[in-house]
Design a protein around this motif. Structure first.
Motif, PDB file in Angstrom:
ATOM      1  N   GLY A  79       0.787  -1.223   0.000  1.00  0.00           N
ATOM      2  CA  GLY A  79       0.000   0.000   0.000  1.00  0.00           C
ATOM      3  C   GLY A  79       0.816   1.268   0.000  1.00  0.00           C
ATOM      4  N   ALA A  80       0.232   2.321   0.557  1.00  0.00           N
ATOM      5  CA  ALA A  80       0.813   3.659   0.518  1.00  0.00           C
ATOM      6  C   ALA A  80       1.972   3.798   1.501  1.00  0.00           C
ATOM      7  N   GLN A 112       3.509   3.898  -3.847  1.00  0.00           N
ATOM      8  CA  GLN A 112       2.762   2.673  -3.574  1.00  0.00           C
ATOM      9  C   GLN A 112       3.713   1.491  -3.703  1.00  0.00           C
ATOM     10  N   CYS A 138       8.491   0.114  -5.916  1.00  0.00           N
ATOM     11  CA  CYS A 138       7.538   1.165  -5.585  1.00  0.00           C
ATOM     12  C   CYS A 138       7.228   2.020  -6.795  1.00  0.00           C
ATOM     13  N   ASP A 158       3.696   8.369  -6.564  1.00  0.00           N
ATOM     14  CA  ASP A 158       2.355   8.916  -6.769  1.00  0.00           C
ATOM     15  C   ASP A 158       2.337   9.918  -7.918  1.00  0.00           C
TER      16      ASP A 158
END
Length: 99
Positions: free
Chosen positions: A54-55, A69, A80, A83
């Protein structure tokens, strides 16, 4: 526009290692090493919980944190996606060799 991942040189005689620090809601702040980067994401080696997803926020080489993310997390290696795409200037600063 697709960009290829750029390897970060790990030979200390050539360049210094690039650091990464991860902060997530489910984990404390963890330090690691940036191994590959593109304008859209990166690969980081760091000792994190294998269920981390997730974030997250990443601070790359001491810069201000960027949102990202976790795409995958395997055996201490994280992939990753940022964003927002990284600018050319930011990318160049992280991949240029030190003399």
């Amino acid at each position: 526009m697709a960009t290829a991942y750029r390897p970060i040189m790990t030979d200390r005689a050539v360049t210094r290692r690039r650091t990464a620090r991860l902060t997530a809601a489910s984990a404390t702040s963890v330090a690691g090493e940036l191994t590959e980067i593109s304008a859209y994401g990166c690969r980081v080696v760091m000792p994190v919980d294998p269920t981390l997803a997730g974030a997250i926020e990443l601070s790359l080489d001491g810069a201000s944190p960027v949102g990202a993310q976790v795409i995958w997390n395997r055996a201490g290696v994280l992939a990753c996606r940022f964003d927002a795409p990284m600018s050319r200037a930011q990318l160049r600063a992280l991949t240029i060799q030190d003399n």
